[in-house]
Design a protein around this motif. Structure first.
Motif, mmCIF file in Angstrom:
data_model
loop_
_atom_site.group_PDB
_atom_site.id
_atom_site.type_symbol
_atom_site.label_atom_id
_atom_site.label_comp_id
_atom_site.label_asym_id
_atom_site.label_seq_id
_atom_site.Cartn_x
_atom_site.Cartn_y
_atom_site.Cartn_z
ATOM 1 N N SER A 47 22.483 9.490 19.919
ATOM 2 C CA SER A 47 21.509 10.526 19.570
ATOM 3 C C SER A 47 21.772 11.807 20.348
ATOM 4 C CB SER A 47 20.088 10.031 19.839
ATOM 5 O OG SER A 47 19.941 9.638 21.197
ATOM 6 N N ALA A 48 22.144 11.690 21.633
ATOM 7 C CA ALA A 48 22.434 12.868 22.446
ATOM 8 C C ALA A 48 23.744 13.511 22.011
ATOM 9 C CB ALA A 48 22.490 12.482 23.923
ATOM 10 N N TYR A 49 24.745 12.671 21.701
ATOM 11 C CA TYR A 49 26.022 13.225 21.234
ATOM 12 C C TYR A 49 25.834 14.005 19.934
ATOM 13 C CZ TYR A 49 30.642 13.611 19.217
ATOM 14 O OH TYR A 49 31.770 14.115 18.638
ATOM 15 N N ASP A 50 25.020 13.487 19.022
ATOM 16 C CA ASP A 50 24.790 14.186 17.762
ATOM 17 C C ASP A 50 24.175 15.556 17.995
ATOM 18 O OD1 ASP A 50 25.828 12.079 16.334
ATOM 19 O OD2 ASP A 50 23.882 11.231 15.781
ATOM 20 N N VAL A 51 23.281 15.664 18.973
ATOM 21 C CA VAL A 51 22.697 16.958 19.321
ATOM 22 C C VAL A 51 23.797 17.926 19.743
ATOM 23 C CG1 VAL A 51 21.244 18.164 21.007
ATOM 24 C CG2 VAL A 51 20.423 16.068 19.935
ATOM 25 N N VAL A 52 24.687 17.472 20.603
ATOM 26 C CA VAL A 52 25.771 18.324 21.090
ATOM 27 C C VAL A 52 26.695 18.726 19.949
ATOM 28 C CG1 VAL A 52 27.764 18.479 22.624
ATOM 29 C CG2 VAL A 52 25.667 17.356 23.408
ATOM 30 N N ALA A 53 27.123 17.751 19.151
ATOM 31 C CA ALA A 53 28.083 18.027 18.082
ATOM 32 C C ALA A 53 27.516 19.035 17.083
ATOM 33 C CB ALA A 53 28.466 16.728 17.379
ATOM 34 N N GLN A 54 26.256 18.894 16.697
ATOM 35 C CA GLN A 54 25.664 19.818 15.734
ATOM 36 C C GLN A 54 25.484 21.208 16.342
ATOM 37 O OE1 GLN A 54 22.465 18.458 13.164
ATOM 38 N NE2 GLN A 54 22.949 16.323 13.667
ATOM 39 N N ASN A 55 25.125 21.257 17.614
ATOM 40 C CA ASN A 55 24.998 22.560 18.276
ATOM 41 C C ASN A 55 26.339 23.263 18.394
ATOM 42 O OD1 ASN A 55 22.239 23.506 19.729
ATOM 43 N ND2 ASN A 55 22.214 21.293 19.367
ATOM 44 N N LEU A 56 27.397 22.518 18.724
ATOM 45 C CA LEU A 56 28.716 23.148 18.826
ATOM 46 C C LEU A 56 29.211 23.613 17.462
ATOM 47 C CD1 LEU A 56 28.647 22.247 21.759
ATOM 48 C CD2 LEU A 56 31.026 21.555 21.531
ATOM 49 N N GLU A 57 28.866 22.885 16.418
ATOM 50 C CA GLU A 57 29.233 23.328 15.075
ATOM 51 C C GLU A 57 28.538 24.651 14.753
ATOM 52 O OE1 GLU A 57 31.321 23.308 11.594
ATOM 53 O OE2 GLU A 57 31.514 21.905 13.275
ATOM 54 N N TYR A 58 27.270 24.771 15.130
ATOM 55 C CA TYR A 58 26.559 26.031 14.931
ATOM 56 C C TYR A 58 27.139 27.141 15.809
ATOM 57 C CZ TYR A 58 23.031 29.602 15.693
ATOM 58 O OH TYR A 58 22.390 30.806 15.851
ATOM 59 N N LEU A 59 27.381 26.842 17.084
ATOM 60 C CA LEU A 59 27.886 27.865 18.001
ATOM 61 C C LEU A 59 29.290 28.327 17.631
ATOM 62 C CD1 LEU A 59 26.540 26.505 21.400
ATOM 63 C CD2 LEU A 59 25.724 28.506 20.143
ATOM 64 N N HIS A 60 30.022 27.497 16.919
ATOM 65 C CA HIS A 60 31.339 27.921 16.453
ATOM 66 C C HIS A 60 31.231 29.167 15.578
ATOM 67 C CE1 HIS A 60 35.164 27.526 14.055
ATOM 68 N NE2 HIS A 60 35.633 27.320 15.274
ATOM 69 N N SER A 61 30.150 29.290 14.840
ATOM 70 C CA SER A 61 29.947 30.473 14.000
ATOM 71 C C SER A 61 29.554 31.698 14.815
ATOM 72 C CB SER A 61 28.870 30.192 12.946
ATOM 73 O OG SER A 61 27.589 30.062 13.550
ATOM 74 N N GLN A 62 29.215 31.493 16.092
ATOM 75 C CA GLN A 62 28.790 32.587 16.971
ATOM 76 C C GLN A 62 29.841 32.923 18.029
ATOM 77 O OE1 GLN A 62 25.688 33.993 16.275
ATOM 78 N NE2 GLN A 62 25.801 32.570 14.550
ATOM 79 N N ARG A 63 31.013 32.358 17.898
ATOM 80 C CA ARG A 63 32.042 32.477 18.933
ATOM 81 C C ARG A 63 32.601 33.895 19.015
ATOM 82 N NH1 ARG A 63 34.155 30.694 14.259
ATOM 83 N NH2 ARG A 63 36.339 31.097 13.712
ATOM 84 N N ILE A 64 33.146 34.214 20.186
ATOM 85 C CA ILE A 64 33.813 35.493 20.430
ATOM 86 C C ILE A 64 35.272 35.201 20.765
ATOM 87 C CG2 ILE A 64 33.914 37.523 21.931
ATOM 88 C CD1 ILE A 64 30.908 37.164 22.375
ATOM 89 N N ARG A 65 36.165 35.913 20.123
ATOM 90 C CA ARG A 65 37.604 35.685 20.334
ATOM 91 C C ARG A 65 38.082 36.399 21.587
ATOM 92 N NH1 ARG A 65 41.299 31.885 19.150
ATOM 93 N NH2 ARG A 65 43.401 32.759 19.307
ATOM 94 N N LYS A 66 38.889 35.687 22.405
ATOM 95 C CA LYS A 66 39.484 36.258 23.608
ATOM 96 C C LYS A 66 40.978 35.937 23.625
ATOM 97 C CE LYS A 66 35.633 37.848 25.355
ATOM 98 N NZ LYS A 66 35.125 37.739 26.717
ATOM 99 N N GLU A 67 41.793 36.985 23.799
ATOM 100 C CA GLU A 67 43.246 36.816 23.945
ATOM 101 C C GLU A 67 43.718 37.780 25.023
ATOM 102 O OE1 GLU A 67 45.532 37.071 20.369
ATOM 103 O OE2 GLU A 67 44.148 35.816 19.205
#
Length: 253
Positions: A47-67
């Motif tokens: 249940s805790a892992y699912d919370v993390v996985a879904q949040n990271l999937e959402y945060l992927h859409s909010q990511r900032i690119r760094k190079e």
């Protein structure tokens, strides 16, 4: 994306039952002390892992690119990120996990010392994404002592994205008469030639705990179209310390 799930409250169970066994925890403590690293497969309750996985999937859409090349070690960053300030704004679930009593008690036991919140607005919790060919998080050490990393997506076999690390980096360099910053490439080559460099392939669902201030480490470049998604929660046994500017360079918006 709507996140339709319960929040993990600070006193909610979060850690799998396997990691409540005193003998298991004692063995993990010995491994961490010996190698600066310990792998923690299936560390969170589903249940805790699912919370993390879904949040990271959402945060992927909010990511900032760094190079860029990070000053100091002068190693490459090709990655996308969400720093601590934006995690705070965007994910109450992950903030609750960072403060979760069950998680902190378990990590403290493995480390063998009480852990404190990292008082750095960007570095206490970050999300790192390697999204494709040649993306990498180059060699470095962290300002906070310990990093608890949870992987929610990982490249397949031979896809790169592996953790590589050299335990007890500063002592290794001192013992071999090498500056740990300006002679980093020479020291890394020597560590590999002596069989002192370690690596670990992490799958989705795996965690690991790293003494990130003591072990030089990197995530190897992605090969092909694989992706790596990782949540990094930082902890320290020292209540107060000075933090450098590298976290702002990598994680500030």
């Amino acid at each position: 994306m709507e996140l339709n799930m319960p929040i993990l409250f600070p006193r909610s169970p979060a850690i799998a039952d396997h990691y409540r066994d005193p003998d298991v925890l004692a063995n993990l403590h010995r491994q961490l002390k010996a190698k600066d690293f310990v792998k923690l497969p299936d560390f969170l309750l589903p249940s805790a892992y699912d919370v993390v996985a879904q949040n990271l999937e959402y945060l992927h859409s909010q990511r900032i690119r760094k190079e860029f090349v990070m000053p100091g070690f002068n190693t490459e960053r090709r990655m996308s990120v969400v720093g601590g300030k934006r995690v705070t704004d965007l994910s109450l679930q992950l903030i609750a996990l960072y403060g979760n009593h069950d998680l902190r008690r378990t990590i403290s036991t493995i480390i063998g010392a009480h852990i404190h919140t990292v008082c750095h607005e960007e570095e206490f919790m970050v999300v790192n994404f390697l999204d494709g060919e040649a993306d990498t998080h180059g060699w470095h050490t962290d300002d906070p002592e310990y990093a608890l990393i949870l992987i929610t997506e990982s490249p397949g076999e031979n896809g790169g994205g592996e953790l590589e690390y050299i335990p007890d980096w500063h002592n290794f360099c001192t013992n071999n008469g090498l500056d740990p910053v300006s002679k980093i490439n020479t020291a890394i080559e020597l560590a590999f030639s002596l069989g002192l460099a370690e690596s670990s392939k992490l799958a989705a669902g795996d965690c690991y705990l790293l003494n990130a201030s003591n072990a030089l480490h990197r995530v190897t470049p992605i090969i092909g179209n694989g992706r790596r998604k990782a949540l990094n929660m930082a902890f320290d046994t020292r209540r107060f310390r000075h933090y450098g500017e590298t976290a702002y360079l990598l994680y500030a918006s």
